[in-house]
Design a protein around this motif. Sequence first.
Motif, mmCIF file in Angstrom:
data_model
loop_
_atom_site.group_PDB
_atom_site.id
_atom_site.type_symbol
_atom_site.label_atom_id
_atom_site.label_comp_id
_atom_site.label_asym_id
_atom_site.label_seq_id
_atom_site.Cartn_x
_atom_site.Cartn_y
_atom_site.Cartn_z
ATOM 1 N N ARG A 258 -2.811 -7.192 3.078
ATOM 2 C CA ARG A 258 -2.600 -8.540 2.559
ATOM 3 C C ARG A 258 -2.998 -9.540 3.635
ATOM 4 O O ARG A 258 -2.970 -9.240 4.829
ATOM 5 C CB ARG A 258 -1.129 -8.709 2.162
ATOM 6 C CG ARG A 258 -0.749 -7.839 0.978
ATOM 7 C CD ARG A 258 0.709 -7.939 0.607
ATOM 8 N NE ARG A 258 1.578 -7.498 1.674
ATOM 9 C CZ ARG A 258 2.378 -8.296 2.374
ATOM 10 N NH1 ARG A 258 2.413 -9.590 2.129
ATOM 11 N NH2 ARG A 258 3.145 -7.816 3.330
ATOM 12 N N LYS A 263 0.684 -10.617 9.295
ATOM 13 C CA LYS A 263 -0.205 -9.486 9.536
ATOM 14 C C LYS A 263 -0.986 -9.633 10.848
ATOM 15 O O LYS A 263 -1.678 -8.709 11.277
ATOM 16 C CB LYS A 263 -1.179 -9.318 8.365
ATOM 17 C CG LYS A 263 -0.490 -8.856 7.078
ATOM 18 C CD LYS A 263 -0.093 -7.393 7.187
ATOM 19 C CE LYS A 263 0.538 -6.863 5.925
ATOM 20 N NZ LYS A 263 0.866 -5.440 6.013
ATOM 21 N N GLN A 328 -10.224 -4.818 -2.131
ATOM 22 C CA GLN A 328 -10.997 -3.701 -2.677
ATOM 23 C C GLN A 328 -10.059 -2.769 -3.434
ATOM 24 O O GLN A 328 -8.908 -2.586 -3.048
ATOM 25 C CB GLN A 328 -11.665 -2.898 -1.541
ATOM 26 C CG GLN A 328 -12.595 -3.700 -0.673
ATOM 27 C CD GLN A 328 -13.856 -4.132 -1.402
ATOM 28 O OE1 GLN A 328 -14.469 -3.350 -2.112
ATOM 29 N NE2 GLN A 328 -14.244 -5.392 -1.230
ATOM 30 N N GLU A 358 -2.826 5.905 5.535
ATOM 31 C CA GLU A 358 -4.048 6.153 4.752
ATOM 32 C C GLU A 358 -5.233 6.383 5.696
ATOM 33 O O GLU A 358 -6.037 7.299 5.499
ATOM 34 C CB GLU A 358 -4.327 4.955 3.832
ATOM 35 C CG GLU A 358 -3.282 4.816 2.721
ATOM 36 C CD GLU A 358 -3.327 3.466 2.010
ATOM 37 O OE1 GLU A 358 -4.202 2.632 2.334
ATOM 38 O OE2 GLU A 358 -2.461 3.240 1.141
HETATM 39 N N1 UDP Z 1 -4.662 -2.282 -0.425
HETATM 40 C C1 UDP Z 1 -5.650 -2.094 -1.381
HETATM 41 N N2 UDP Z 1 -6.703 -2.959 -1.413
HETATM 42 C C2 UDP Z 1 -6.826 -3.999 -0.542
HETATM 43 C C3 UDP Z 1 -5.835 -4.165 0.446
HETATM 44 C C4 UDP Z 1 -4.760 -3.292 0.481
HETATM 45 O O1 UDP Z 1 -5.591 -1.158 -2.184
HETATM 46 O O2 UDP Z 1 -7.790 -4.740 -0.647
HETATM 47 C C5 UDP Z 1 -3.489 -1.343 -0.383
HETATM 48 C C6 UDP Z 1 -3.563 -0.348 0.754
HETATM 49 O O3 UDP Z 1 -4.301 0.784 0.373
HETATM 50 C C7 UDP Z 1 -2.079 -0.043 0.991
HETATM 51 C C8 UDP Z 1 -1.354 -1.305 0.583
HETATM 52 O O4 UDP Z 1 -2.300 -2.091 -0.167
HETATM 53 O O5 UDP Z 1 -1.667 1.045 0.197
HETATM 54 C C9 UDP Z 1 -0.837 -2.106 1.763
HETATM 55 O O6 UDP Z 1 0.311 -1.471 2.242
HETATM 56 P P1 UDP Z 1 0.941 -1.691 3.688
HETATM 57 O O7 UDP Z 1 2.221 -0.898 3.731
HETATM 58 O O8 UDP Z 1 -0.047 -1.375 4.756
HETATM 59 O O9 UDP Z 1 1.243 -3.234 3.788
HETATM 60 P P2 UDP Z 1 2.277 -4.162 2.994
HETATM 61 O O10 UDP Z 1 1.525 -4.688 1.819
HETATM 62 O O11 UDP Z 1 3.432 -3.304 2.567
HETATM 63 O O12 UDP Z 1 2.644 -5.208 3.963
#
Ligand code: UDP
Length: 451
Positions: A258, A263, A328, A358
Amino acid sequence: MLQRTPCCDQAIYSTNFVTPLWPDEPEARRGRIAMLSAHTCPLAMLGGRKTGGMNVYVRELSRELGRRGWAVDIFTHAESLTRPIVIQMARNVRVVHVVAGPVKHIGRYELYRYLPEFAKNILDFADSEGIAYNLIHSHYWLSGLVAQRLREAWGIPFVQMFHTLGALKNQVAETDADRERAVRIESEARLMHLADSIVAATPLDKHHMVEHYRANPAKIRVIPCGVNLKLFRPLSRTEARRELGLRADHHVLLYVGRIEPLKGLDTLFHAVARLMARRPEWRARTELIVVGGGTAPSAEGWTEEMARLRHLRHQLGLHDVVIFLGAQDQETLPYFYAAADAVVMPSHYESFGLVALEAMACGTPVVASRVGGLTHTVVDGVTGFLVPPKSPNALASRLERLLEDAALRRRMGQNGIRRARQFGWPAVADRVERLYRRLQSQNVVLQESSL
Ligand code: UDP
Protein backbone atom coordinates in the motif's frame (compact mmCIF):
# COMPACT_ATOMS: atom_id res chain seq x y z
CA MET A 1 4.69 -5.79 -19.28
CA LEU A 2 2.11 -8.06 -17.69
CA GLN A 3 -1.41 -6.74 -17.59
CA ARG A 4 -3.61 -6.33 -14.54
CA THR A 5 -6.79 -8.36 -14.35
CA PRO A 6 -9.77 -7.62 -12.08
CA CYS A 7 -9.31 -9.33 -8.73
CA CYS A 8 -12.65 -11.08 -8.51
CA ASP A 9 -12.54 -12.64 -11.97
CA GLN A 10 -12.93 -16.09 -10.55
CA ALA A 11 -15.76 -15.25 -8.18
CA ILE A 12 -19.02 -16.99 -8.94
CA TYR A 13 -21.92 -14.64 -8.46
CA SER A 14 -25.01 -15.97 -6.80
CA THR A 15 -27.93 -14.66 -4.82
CA ASN A 16 -28.95 -18.17 -3.88
CA PHE A 17 -28.23 -18.70 -0.19
CA VAL A 18 -29.33 -22.28 0.20
CA THR A 19 -28.36 -24.48 -2.75
CA PRO A 20 -24.68 -25.38 -2.62
CA LEU A 21 -22.92 -24.28 -5.78
CA TRP A 22 -20.25 -26.91 -5.34
CA PRO A 23 -21.49 -30.41 -6.08
CA ASP A 24 -18.97 -32.03 -3.75
CA GLU A 25 -19.68 -29.75 -0.82
CA PRO A 26 -19.43 -31.93 2.30
CA GLU A 27 -22.82 -32.76 3.77
CA ALA A 28 -21.58 -32.82 7.33
CA ARG A 29 -20.11 -29.40 7.89
CA ARG A 30 -17.53 -28.81 10.57
CA GLY A 31 -19.37 -25.68 11.68
CA ARG A 32 -20.50 -22.28 10.53
CA ILE A 33 -18.23 -19.27 10.91
CA ALA A 34 -19.34 -15.65 10.73
CA MET A 35 -16.14 -13.99 9.49
CA LEU A 36 -16.30 -10.22 9.93
CA SER A 37 -14.33 -7.84 7.74
CA ALA A 38 -16.50 -4.76 8.12
CA HIS A 39 -14.43 -2.03 6.52
CA THR A 40 -12.75 -3.82 3.65
CA CYS A 41 -13.85 -6.53 1.23
CA PRO A 42 -11.71 -9.63 0.65
CA LEU A 43 -12.52 -9.34 -3.07
CA ALA A 44 -11.19 -5.78 -3.38
CA MET A 45 -8.29 -4.95 -5.68
CA LEU A 46 -5.12 -5.03 -3.55
CA GLY A 47 -2.47 -2.37 -3.20
CA GLY A 48 -4.80 0.62 -2.68
CA ARG A 49 -4.41 2.87 0.35
CA LYS A 50 -6.44 0.55 2.57
CA THR A 51 -6.42 -2.81 0.81
CA GLY A 52 -3.57 -5.15 1.55
CA GLY A 53 -2.55 -7.79 4.03
CA MET A 54 -5.82 -8.03 5.94
CA ASN A 55 -7.84 -8.60 2.77
CA VAL A 56 -5.44 -11.36 1.77
CA TYR A 57 -5.56 -12.92 5.24
CA VAL A 58 -9.37 -13.05 5.36
CA ARG A 59 -9.61 -14.37 1.80
CA GLU A 60 -6.93 -17.07 2.11
CA LEU A 61 -7.88 -18.30 5.58
CA SER A 62 -11.57 -18.49 4.61
CA ARG A 63 -10.73 -20.43 1.44
CA GLU A 64 -8.66 -22.91 3.39
CA LEU A 65 -11.36 -23.34 6.04
CA GLY A 66 -13.99 -23.76 3.30
CA ARG A 67 -11.89 -26.49 1.69
CA ARG A 68 -11.89 -28.32 5.02
CA GLY A 69 -15.68 -28.28 5.29
CA TRP A 70 -16.30 -25.19 7.41
CA ALA A 71 -19.09 -22.99 6.03
CA VAL A 72 -17.77 -19.44 6.11
CA ASP A 73 -19.79 -16.27 5.53
CA ILE A 74 -17.62 -13.15 5.29
CA PHE A 75 -19.59 -10.03 6.17
CA THR A 76 -18.37 -6.73 4.74
CA HIS A 77 -19.78 -3.26 4.16
CA ALA A 78 -21.73 -2.92 0.87
CA GLU A 79 -19.99 -0.28 -1.25
CA SER A 80 -21.62 -0.81 -4.61
CA LEU A 81 -25.21 -1.05 -5.80
CA THR A 82 -24.22 -3.10 -8.82
CA ARG A 83 -22.39 -5.86 -6.96
CA PRO A 84 -24.58 -8.81 -5.83
CA ILE A 85 -25.35 -8.91 -2.12
CA VAL A 86 -23.98 -12.43 -1.82
CA ILE A 87 -21.02 -13.72 -3.79
CA GLN A 88 -19.89 -17.33 -3.64
CA MET A 89 -16.15 -16.76 -3.33
CA ALA A 90 -14.91 -20.33 -3.03
CA ARG A 91 -16.10 -23.72 -1.90
CA ASN A 92 -18.25 -23.21 1.22
CA VAL A 93 -17.25 -19.52 1.36
CA ARG A 94 -19.55 -16.60 0.62
CA VAL A 95 -19.00 -12.87 0.82
CA VAL A 96 -22.09 -11.07 2.13
CA HIS A 97 -22.26 -7.33 1.44
CA VAL A 98 -24.08 -5.70 4.33
CA VAL A 99 -25.94 -2.46 3.74
CA ALA A 100 -25.26 -0.01 6.57
CA GLY A 101 -25.28 3.74 5.96
CA PRO A 102 -24.36 4.91 2.48
CA VAL A 103 -23.74 2.21 -0.15
CA LYS A 104 -20.35 3.52 -1.24
CA HIS A 105 -16.82 3.53 0.11
CA ILE A 106 -16.75 5.45 3.41
CA GLY A 107 -13.90 6.12 5.82
CA ARG A 108 -13.33 3.90 8.84
CA TYR A 109 -14.46 6.48 11.38
CA GLU A 110 -17.63 7.15 9.39
CA LEU A 111 -18.36 3.42 9.22
CA TYR A 112 -18.01 3.31 13.00
CA ARG A 113 -21.28 5.29 13.24
CA TYR A 114 -23.13 2.64 11.23
CA LEU A 115 -21.88 -0.41 13.12
CA PRO A 116 -25.15 -0.91 15.09
CA GLU A 117 -27.03 -1.03 11.77
CA PHE A 118 -24.34 -3.33 10.33
CA ALA A 119 -24.75 -5.76 13.26
CA LYS A 120 -28.56 -5.65 13.10
CA ASN A 121 -28.54 -6.46 9.39
CA ILE A 122 -26.30 -9.48 9.99
CA LEU A 123 -28.73 -10.71 12.65
CA ASP A 124 -31.63 -10.26 10.19
CA PHE A 125 -29.69 -12.06 7.46
CA ALA A 126 -29.00 -15.03 9.73
CA ASP A 127 -32.68 -15.11 10.83
CA SER A 128 -34.04 -14.94 7.31
CA GLU A 129 -31.67 -17.72 6.20
CA GLY A 130 -32.30 -19.84 9.29
CA ILE A 131 -28.56 -19.98 9.93
CA ALA A 132 -27.09 -20.67 13.37
CA TYR A 133 -23.40 -19.78 13.41
CA ASN A 134 -21.04 -21.62 15.75
CA LEU A 135 -18.36 -18.99 16.01
CA ILE A 136 -17.47 -15.42 15.11
CA HIS A 137 -14.01 -14.49 13.81
CA SER A 138 -13.60 -10.72 13.57
CA HIS A 139 -10.82 -8.73 11.94
CA TYR A 140 -9.75 -5.22 12.95
CA TRP A 141 -11.29 -3.18 15.78
CA LEU A 142 -14.39 -2.14 13.79
CA SER A 143 -15.41 -5.76 13.19
CA GLY A 144 -14.65 -6.54 16.83
CA LEU A 145 -17.32 -4.07 17.90
CA VAL A 146 -19.82 -5.84 15.62
CA ALA A 147 -18.72 -9.22 16.99
CA GLN A 148 -19.45 -8.05 20.50
CA ARG A 149 -23.11 -7.33 19.56
CA LEU A 150 -23.51 -10.58 17.63
CA ARG A 151 -22.15 -12.57 20.54
CA GLU A 152 -24.70 -10.99 22.87
CA ALA A 153 -27.49 -12.09 20.50
CA TRP A 154 -26.18 -15.53 19.56
CA GLY A 155 -24.32 -16.60 22.71
CA ILE A 156 -21.36 -18.00 20.74
CA PRO A 157 -17.63 -17.34 21.18
CA PHE A 158 -15.73 -14.73 19.24
CA VAL A 159 -12.13 -14.71 18.12
CA GLN A 160 -10.56 -11.31 17.49
CA MET A 161 -7.59 -10.43 15.31
CA PHE A 162 -6.54 -6.77 15.23
CA HIS A 163 -4.05 -6.85 12.33
CA THR A 164 -2.75 -3.43 13.42
CA LEU A 165 -2.92 -1.68 16.79
CA GLY A 166 -3.84 2.00 17.10
CA ALA A 167 -1.47 2.58 20.02
CA LEU A 168 1.47 1.30 17.98
CA LYS A 169 0.57 3.35 14.92
CA ASN A 170 0.37 6.46 17.10
CA GLN A 171 3.87 5.87 18.40
CA VAL A 172 5.25 6.43 14.90
CA ALA A 173 2.66 8.88 13.52
CA GLU A 174 4.33 12.02 12.23
CA THR A 175 1.30 14.22 11.65
CA ASP A 176 -2.10 14.65 13.31
CA ALA A 177 -3.73 13.23 10.19
CA ASP A 178 -1.78 9.98 10.74
CA ARG A 179 -2.86 9.66 14.37
CA GLU A 180 -5.55 7.15 15.28
CA ARG A 181 -8.44 8.58 17.29
CA ALA A 182 -9.20 7.85 20.93
CA VAL A 183 -12.32 5.88 19.99
CA ARG A 184 -10.13 3.30 18.24
CA ILE A 185 -7.69 2.95 21.13
CA GLU A 186 -10.53 2.68 23.66
CA SER A 187 -12.40 0.14 21.53
CA GLU A 188 -9.27 -1.97 21.14
CA ALA A 189 -8.72 -1.89 24.91
CA ARG A 190 -12.34 -3.00 25.48
CA LEU A 191 -12.11 -5.77 22.91
CA MET A 192 -8.94 -7.14 24.52
CA HIS A 193 -11.13 -7.94 27.52
CA LEU A 194 -14.34 -8.91 25.73
CA ALA A 195 -13.02 -11.30 23.07
CA ASP A 196 -13.00 -14.98 24.00
CA SER A 197 -9.67 -15.37 22.28
CA ILE A 198 -7.27 -13.08 20.43
CA VAL A 199 -4.98 -14.08 17.59
CA ALA A 200 -1.59 -12.35 17.50
CA ALA A 201 0.55 -12.67 14.37
CA THR A 202 3.87 -12.79 16.23
CA PRO A 203 5.12 -13.02 19.84
CA LEU A 204 5.93 -9.30 19.59
CA ASP A 205 2.33 -8.53 18.57
CA LYS A 206 1.21 -10.40 21.70
CA HIS A 207 3.68 -8.50 23.83
CA HIS A 208 2.36 -5.18 22.47
CA MET A 209 -1.21 -6.14 23.39
CA VAL A 210 -0.18 -6.97 26.94
CA GLU A 211 2.02 -3.92 27.36
CA HIS A 212 -0.15 -1.25 25.73
CA TYR A 213 -3.63 -2.60 26.47
CA ARG A 214 -3.12 -4.83 29.52
CA ALA A 215 -4.55 -7.78 27.62
CA ASN A 216 -4.60 -11.10 29.44
CA PRO A 217 -1.73 -13.12 27.89
CA ALA A 218 -3.56 -16.40 28.53
CA LYS A 219 -6.23 -15.35 26.05
CA ILE A 220 -3.80 -14.65 23.22
CA ARG A 221 -2.77 -17.33 20.70
CA VAL A 222 0.21 -16.58 18.48
CA ILE A 223 -0.63 -17.84 14.99
CA PRO A 224 1.52 -16.44 12.17
CA CYS A 225 0.08 -15.18 8.91
CA GLY A 226 0.38 -17.40 5.86
CA VAL A 227 1.55 -17.35 2.28
CA ASN A 228 0.06 -19.09 -0.73
CA LEU A 229 2.97 -21.38 -1.60
CA LYS A 230 1.37 -22.55 -4.85
CA LEU A 231 1.26 -18.99 -6.14
CA PHE A 232 4.43 -17.62 -4.54
CA ARG A 233 7.07 -20.11 -5.65
CA PRO A 234 10.62 -19.84 -7.01
CA LEU A 235 10.68 -18.87 -10.69
CA SER A 236 13.57 -18.33 -13.06
CA ARG A 237 14.92 -14.81 -12.69
CA THR A 238 15.80 -14.67 -16.39
CA GLU A 239 12.32 -15.70 -17.49
CA ALA A 240 10.63 -13.38 -15.01
CA ARG A 241 12.68 -10.45 -16.33
CA ARG A 242 11.92 -11.37 -19.91
CA GLU A 243 8.21 -11.59 -19.08
CA LEU A 244 8.28 -8.14 -17.46
CA GLY A 245 10.49 -6.52 -20.08
CA LEU A 246 13.36 -5.92 -17.63
CA ARG A 247 17.03 -6.04 -18.64
CA ALA A 248 19.00 -9.08 -17.43
CA ASP A 249 22.07 -7.00 -16.48
CA HIS A 250 20.23 -4.32 -14.42
CA HIS A 251 19.99 -4.01 -10.64
CA VAL A 252 16.31 -4.31 -9.79
CA LEU A 253 14.98 -3.25 -6.40
CA LEU A 254 11.30 -3.81 -5.66
CA TYR A 255 8.73 -2.32 -3.30
CA VAL A 256 5.28 -3.92 -3.12
CA GLY A 257 2.50 -2.64 -0.90
CA ARG A 258 0.00 0.00 0.00
CA ILE A 259 1.11 3.56 -0.59
CA GLU A 260 0.90 5.30 2.75
CA PRO A 261 3.31 7.25 4.97
CA LEU A 262 3.78 4.39 7.46
CA LYS A 263 5.30 2.26 4.71
CA GLY A 264 8.38 4.52 4.70
CA LEU A 265 8.85 4.92 0.96
CA ASP A 266 10.52 8.28 1.47
CA THR A 267 13.30 6.55 3.45
CA LEU A 268 13.76 4.18 0.53
CA PHE A 269 13.94 7.01 -2.00
CA HIS A 270 16.54 8.81 0.09
CA ALA A 271 18.50 5.55 0.42
CA VAL A 272 18.47 5.00 -3.35
CA ALA A 273 19.58 8.60 -3.91
CA ARG A 274 22.54 7.98 -1.57
CA LEU A 275 23.34 4.72 -3.29
CA MET A 276 23.37 6.46 -6.68
CA ALA A 277 25.71 9.11 -5.26
CA ARG A 278 28.05 6.41 -3.90
CA ARG A 279 27.94 4.27 -7.01
CA PRO A 280 27.37 6.63 -9.97
CA GLU A 281 28.43 3.86 -12.37
CA TRP A 282 25.26 1.95 -11.36
CA ARG A 283 22.87 4.76 -12.19
CA ALA A 284 22.12 3.80 -15.79
CA ARG A 285 21.45 0.22 -14.81
CA THR A 286 19.48 0.43 -11.57
CA GLU A 287 15.70 0.44 -11.20
CA LEU A 288 13.50 0.74 -8.16
CA ILE A 289 10.06 -0.57 -9.08
CA VAL A 290 7.19 0.60 -6.88
CA VAL A 291 4.13 -1.66 -7.06
CA GLY A 292 0.95 -0.34 -5.40
CA GLY A 293 -1.35 2.66 -5.59
CA GLY A 294 -2.48 4.48 -8.71
CA THR A 295 -0.41 5.76 -11.60
CA ALA A 296 -2.12 9.05 -12.53
CA PRO A 297 -4.25 11.65 -10.72
CA SER A 298 -7.38 10.28 -12.39
CA ALA A 299 -6.57 6.61 -11.62
CA GLU A 300 -8.04 4.49 -8.87
CA GLY A 301 -5.66 4.37 -5.93
CA TRP A 302 -4.21 7.83 -6.60
CA THR A 303 -3.71 9.51 -3.23
CA GLU A 304 -2.06 12.58 -1.77
CA GLU A 305 0.76 10.29 -0.66
CA MET A 306 1.26 9.15 -4.24
CA ALA A 307 1.50 12.77 -5.37
CA ARG A 308 3.93 13.53 -2.54
CA LEU A 309 6.17 10.62 -3.49
CA ARG A 310 6.22 11.64 -7.15
CA HIS A 311 7.33 15.06 -6.04
CA LEU A 312 10.04 13.57 -3.82
CA ARG A 313 11.29 11.44 -6.74
CA HIS A 314 11.62 14.64 -8.74
CA GLN A 315 13.37 16.52 -5.89
CA LEU A 316 15.90 13.70 -5.47
CA GLY A 317 16.51 13.51 -9.22
CA LEU A 318 15.40 9.90 -9.36
CA HIS A 319 12.96 10.09 -12.27
CA ASP A 320 15.18 7.74 -14.31
CA VAL A 321 15.52 5.25 -11.44
CA VAL A 322 12.15 5.03 -9.65
CA ILE A 323 9.29 3.53 -11.66
CA PHE A 324 5.73 3.75 -10.32
CA LEU A 325 3.82 0.82 -11.77
CA GLY A 326 0.57 1.06 -9.82
CA ALA A 327 -1.20 -1.82 -8.10
CA GLN A 328 -0.74 -5.24 -9.66
CA ASP A 329 -2.89 -8.30 -9.46
CA GLN A 330 -1.47 -10.88 -7.02
CA GLU A 331 -1.15 -13.49 -9.78
CA THR A 332 1.52 -11.34 -11.47
CA LEU A 333 3.49 -10.57 -8.30
CA PRO A 334 5.60 -13.78 -8.32
CA TYR A 335 7.19 -12.53 -11.56
CA PHE A 336 8.08 -9.23 -9.93
CA TYR A 337 9.51 -10.92 -6.84
CA ALA A 338 11.51 -13.40 -8.93
CA ALA A 339 12.84 -10.64 -11.20
CA ALA A 340 14.07 -8.48 -8.30
CA ASP A 341 17.55 -8.58 -6.75
CA ALA A 342 16.02 -7.47 -3.45
CA VAL A 343 12.59 -6.61 -2.09
CA VAL A 344 12.63 -3.63 0.25
CA MET A 345 10.20 -3.00 3.13
CA PRO A 346 11.21 0.35 4.67
CA SER A 347 8.14 0.48 6.98
CA HIS A 348 7.89 2.51 10.19
CA TYR A 349 5.43 -0.04 11.57
CA GLU A 350 4.37 -3.44 10.31
CA SER A 351 2.33 -5.94 12.29
CA PHE A 352 3.43 -8.88 10.12
CA GLY A 353 4.52 -8.03 6.57
CA LEU A 354 3.06 -10.55 4.12
CA VAL A 355 5.10 -9.06 1.28
CA ALA A 356 8.31 -10.20 2.99
CA LEU A 357 7.01 -13.74 3.19
CA GLU A 358 5.84 -13.73 -0.43
CA ALA A 359 9.24 -12.46 -1.62
CA MET A 360 11.05 -15.09 0.45
CA ALA A 361 8.80 -17.83 -0.93
CA CYS A 362 9.89 -16.71 -4.43
CA GLY A 363 13.57 -16.90 -3.42
CA THR A 364 14.34 -13.17 -3.17
CA PRO A 365 16.22 -11.56 -0.26
CA VAL A 366 14.34 -8.94 1.75
CA VAL A 367 15.81 -5.78 3.23
CA ALA A 368 13.39 -4.52 5.86
CA SER A 369 13.11 -2.12 8.77
CA ARG A 370 13.71 -3.66 12.16
CA VAL A 371 10.12 -3.05 13.30
CA GLY A 372 7.15 -5.12 14.46
CA GLY A 373 6.45 -8.37 12.62
CA LEU A 374 9.32 -7.86 10.17
CA THR A 375 11.79 -8.72 12.95
CA HIS A 376 10.09 -12.11 13.10
CA THR A 377 9.52 -12.70 9.38
CA VAL A 378 12.96 -11.69 8.09
CA VAL A 379 15.98 -13.39 9.66
CA ASP A 380 18.75 -10.80 9.70
CA GLY A 381 21.81 -11.91 7.76
CA VAL A 382 20.07 -15.15 6.71
CA THR A 383 17.02 -14.37 4.54
CA GLY A 384 17.90 -10.70 4.07
CA PHE A 385 18.87 -7.76 6.25
CA LEU A 386 17.12 -5.79 8.99
CA VAL A 387 18.00 -2.11 9.29
CA PRO A 388 16.92 0.62 11.70
CA PRO A 389 13.75 2.38 10.47
CA LYS A 390 14.01 5.87 8.94
CA SER A 391 17.72 5.39 8.30
CA PRO A 392 18.55 5.97 4.60
CA ASN A 393 22.28 5.46 5.17
CA ALA A 394 21.92 2.05 6.79
CA LEU A 395 19.45 0.99 4.12
CA ALA A 396 21.72 2.20 1.31
CA SER A 397 24.66 0.22 2.75
CA ARG A 398 22.67 -3.01 2.94
CA LEU A 399 21.32 -2.57 -0.58
CA GLU A 400 24.81 -1.90 -1.89
CA ARG A 401 26.12 -5.01 -0.12
CA LEU A 402 23.45 -7.18 -1.72
CA LEU A 403 23.64 -5.67 -5.20
CA GLU A 404 27.38 -6.25 -5.44
CA ASP A 405 27.27 -9.87 -4.32
CA ALA A 406 25.26 -12.30 -6.47
CA ALA A 407 26.35 -15.32 -4.39
CA LEU A 408 25.04 -13.70 -1.21
CA ARG A 409 21.72 -12.94 -2.92
CA ARG A 410 21.41 -16.55 -4.06
CA ARG A 411 22.23 -17.89 -0.59
CA MET A 412 19.75 -15.60 1.13
CA GLY A 413 17.14 -16.39 -1.51
CA GLN A 414 17.50 -20.15 -0.87
CA ASN A 415 17.27 -19.58 2.90
CA GLY A 416 14.11 -17.54 2.33
CA ILE A 417 12.49 -20.36 0.33
CA ARG A 418 13.20 -22.79 3.17
CA ARG A 419 11.87 -20.41 5.82
CA ALA A 420 8.71 -19.51 3.91
CA ARG A 421 7.76 -23.21 3.64
CA GLN A 422 6.64 -23.22 7.28
CA PHE A 423 4.05 -20.54 6.59
CA GLY A 424 1.65 -22.21 4.14
CA TRP A 425 -2.06 -21.50 4.72
CA PRO A 426 -2.83 -25.16 5.58
CA ALA A 427 -0.45 -24.88 8.56
CA VAL A 428 -2.12 -21.63 9.64
CA ALA A 429 -5.60 -23.12 9.24
CA ASP A 430 -4.60 -26.18 11.35
CA ARG A 431 -3.88 -23.86 14.25
CA VAL A 432 -6.96 -21.71 13.72
CA GLU A 433 -9.13 -24.84 13.62
CA ARG A 434 -7.60 -26.07 16.88
CA LEU A 435 -8.51 -22.73 18.45
CA TYR A 436 -12.07 -22.90 17.09
CA ARG A 437 -12.59 -26.40 18.47
CA ARG A 438 -11.29 -25.44 21.88
CA LEU A 439 -13.61 -22.43 22.03
CA GLN A 440 -16.57 -24.48 20.82
CA SER A 441 -16.06 -27.12 23.48
CA GLN A 442 -15.59 -24.48 26.20
CA ASN A 443 -18.83 -22.84 25.06
CA VAL A 444 -20.75 -26.12 25.28
CA VAL A 445 -19.48 -26.59 28.84
CA LEU A 446 -20.48 -23.01 29.70
CA GLN A 447 -23.96 -23.41 28.21
CA GLU A 448 -24.50 -26.71 30.01
CA SER A 449 -23.39 -25.26 33.33
CA SER A 450 -25.85 -22.34 32.99
CA LEU A 451 -28.85 -24.70 32.42
N1 UDP B 1 -0.57 -6.59 -2.93
C1 UDP B 1 -1.06 -6.91 -4.19
N2 UDP B 1 -0.92 -6.00 -5.19
C2 UDP B 1 -0.32 -4.79 -5.01
C3 UDP B 1 0.20 -4.48 -3.73
C4 UDP B 1 0.06 -5.40 -2.71
O1 UDP B 1 -1.59 -8.00 -4.41
O2 UDP B 1 -0.25 -4.02 -5.95
C5 UDP B 1 -0.73 -7.58 -1.81
C6 UDP B 1 0.56 -8.30 -1.46
O3 UDP B 1 0.73 -9.43 -2.28
C7 UDP B 1 0.33 -8.65 0.01
C8 UDP B 1 -0.58 -7.56 0.53
O4 UDP B 1 -1.12 -6.89 -0.63
O5 UDP B 1 -0.29 -9.91 0.13
C9 UDP B 1 0.13 -6.56 1.43
O6 UDP B 1 0.31 -7.16 2.68
P1 UDP B 1 1.36 -6.68 3.78
O7 UDP B 1 1.13 -7.53 5.00
O8 UDP B 1 2.74 -6.69 3.24
O9 UDP B 1 0.99 -5.18 4.08
P2 UDP B 1 -0.30 -4.52 4.76
O10 UDP B 1 -1.23 -4.21 3.63
O11 UDP B 1 -0.90 -5.53 5.69
O12 UDP B 1 0.21 -3.32 5.43
